[in-house]
Write a protein that holds these residues in place. Structure first.
Motif, short mmCIF file in Angstrom:
data_model
loop_
_atom_site.label_atom_id
_atom_site.label_comp_id
_atom_site.label_asym_id
_atom_site.label_seq_id
_atom_site.Cartn_x
_atom_site.Cartn_y
_atom_site.Cartn_z
N ALA A 7 -2.78 8.50 7.30
CA ALA A 7 -1.98 9.03 6.19
C ALA A 7 -2.60 10.29 5.61
N LEU B 236 -1.19 -6.59 4.56
CA LEU B 236 -1.03 -5.26 3.97
C LEU B 236 0.30 -4.70 4.45
N ILE C 235 0.86 -1.19 0.00
CA ILE C 235 0.00 0.00 0.00
C ILE C 235 0.89 1.24 0.00
N ASN C 236 0.89 1.97 -1.11
CA ASN C 236 1.74 3.14 -1.29
C ASN C 236 1.00 4.38 -0.76
N LEU C 237 1.36 4.81 0.42
CA LEU C 237 0.64 5.92 1.05
C LEU C 237 0.98 7.27 0.41
N VAL D 253 -4.96 3.13 8.97
CA VAL D 253 -3.70 3.62 8.40
C VAL D 253 -3.97 4.65 7.32
N VAL D 254 -4.98 4.41 6.50
CA VAL D 254 -5.33 5.38 5.44
C VAL D 254 -5.74 6.71 6.06
N TYR E 239 2.67 -1.47 4.34
CA TYR E 239 2.55 -0.04 4.04
C TYR E 239 3.89 0.56 3.68
N GLN E 240 3.87 1.35 2.61
CA GLN E 240 5.04 2.07 2.14
C GLN E 240 4.82 3.56 2.37
N TYR E 241 5.68 4.16 3.17
CA TYR E 241 5.49 5.55 3.58
C TYR E 241 6.36 6.49 2.74
N HIS F 72 -7.89 -1.21 1.86
CA HIS F 72 -6.53 -0.70 2.04
C HIS F 72 -6.15 -0.47 3.51
#
Length: 357
Positions: free
Chosen positions: A48, A353, A8-10, A44-45, A355-357, A40
């Motif tokens: 973000a 999932l 998941i590309n934030l 976290v979404v 997550y990519q920050y 997603h």
């Protein structure tokens, strides 16, 4: 560990939200994160999107999960409350509530709340699911405006065919909405993702980006406005077996695919128990080591098979993208007689999932 996972590309998520804002620069934007943010991960979404104007969810359970995680932005319950005893909770947690039927109006009038609620009055302009008929709007608005438990009222509707950019149905819905609200001075919200992208007249006080937040366009990919979206989810796995099959050999359950030439076949750790559509047809695109190829044979519960004939060097352990940047989710959906929404929300719990920050 099994190699199946969803990245998941934030940063892409944040880009898509602000792209929606750029298309409607005079509007506030309620980011729609119902259904676990379309698969997603809602908490976290939401974190973000810390600068989002508001969030939209389907039910109070989704809203309370966000509040308990420390999310403080306004949250609107897009279907309102389902029973009157949810109203005190909505007031306690400062939720905005849609009102789409007379029963919900009565519940508000009879409620005992610690503070009044912000209400989104839903008008049915042609979708014919929820909402008041246009001729009812003036009287319902007056009742809500007179109710001591109502703080503010926003007027909203929902489009049925905004993804069909050549269809006049959306224009007719906008006209019905404008006629229904004559004489009422209140904030307005009518634009979902396709309307944000393709219908400038729908970009009013509030817009409601949903699927576009996650990088899938609800309208044609070749439109310039769609090309600015960045995919957020990359569903990936790896090859767990490679074999050579002769002409006439068949693959998988039902022997759906039969080799017409010597074929190199890869087995991928991904199946319908992970959320990949079982009804994906032969030829559904997939990428192995950055090279596009195709699914051959029926999708199984835990595995699927791909054509490695164009990849003579592919080996066990090599990366496979099921959808993401190289293979758009909409492409997979089109080959599976569904839509990207169902792909995203169908990812099951055994797919982590990441997550990519």
């Amino acid at each position: 560990m099994r190699p199946a996972r969803a990245l998941i590309n934030l940063k892409a998520l944040h880009h898509n939200y602000h792209y929606a804002k750029s298309l409607a620069p005079h509007s506030k934007a309620a980011a729609i994160i119902k259904a676990n943010a379309y698969g997603h991960g809602a908490i976290v979404v939401a974190r973000a999107l810390h600068d989002a104007d508001a969030f939209g969810v389907a039910c109070i359970e989704e809203a309370l999960e966000l509040r308990e995680a420390g999310i403080t932005q306004p949250i609107v319950l897009l279907e309102g409350v389902f029973t009157p005893d949810e109203l005190p909770l909505a007031a306690r947690y400062q939720l905005m509530v849609a009102v789409h039927c007379v029963e919900q109006v009565i519940w508000l009038e009879q409620a005992k709340l610690i503070q009044p609620l912000a209400v989104w009055l839903k008008i049915d302009t042609g979708m014919h699911r929820l909402g008041f008929a246009p001729e009812q709007v003036a009287s319902i608005y007056a009742r809500l405006n007179a109710c001591s438990h109502v703080a503010t009222i926003t007027l909203m509707t929902h489009f049925a065919r905004a993804d069909e950019v050549e269809c006049e149905a959306t224009t007719r819905q906008i006209e019905r909405f404008n006629k229904a609200i004559q004489g009422i001075d209140a904030p307005l919200s009518i634009a979902n993702s396709p309307a944000i992208l393709a219908w400038p007249k729908a970009r009013l006080d509030w817009v409601r980006p949903g699927i576009m937040l996650y990088g899938a366009t609800p309208i044609a990919e070749d439109l310039a406005v769609s090309q600015e979206l960045q995919p957020v989810m990359t569903l990936e796995s790896a090859l767990i077996s490679v074999r050579e099959l002769d002409v006439g050999e068949s693959i998988g359950y039902g022997a759906r695919f039969t080799c017409e030439q010597p074929t190199r076949v890869g087995v991928v750790a991904m199946g319908y128990a992970d959320g990949y559509p079982r009804h994906a047809v032969d030829g559904t695109p997939v990428a192995v080591n950055g090279v596009r190829t195709r699914i051959i044979g029926r999708v199984s519960m835990d595995m699927l098979t791909v054509d490695l004939t164009p990849l003579p060097q592919a080996k066990v352990g090599d990366r496979v993208e099921l959808w993401g940047n190289m293979v758009l989710a909409n492409e997979v959906a089109a080959h599976s007689q569904t839509i990207a929404y169902t792909l995203f929300t169908g990812i099951t719990r055994r797919v982590p999932l990441v997550y990519q920050y």
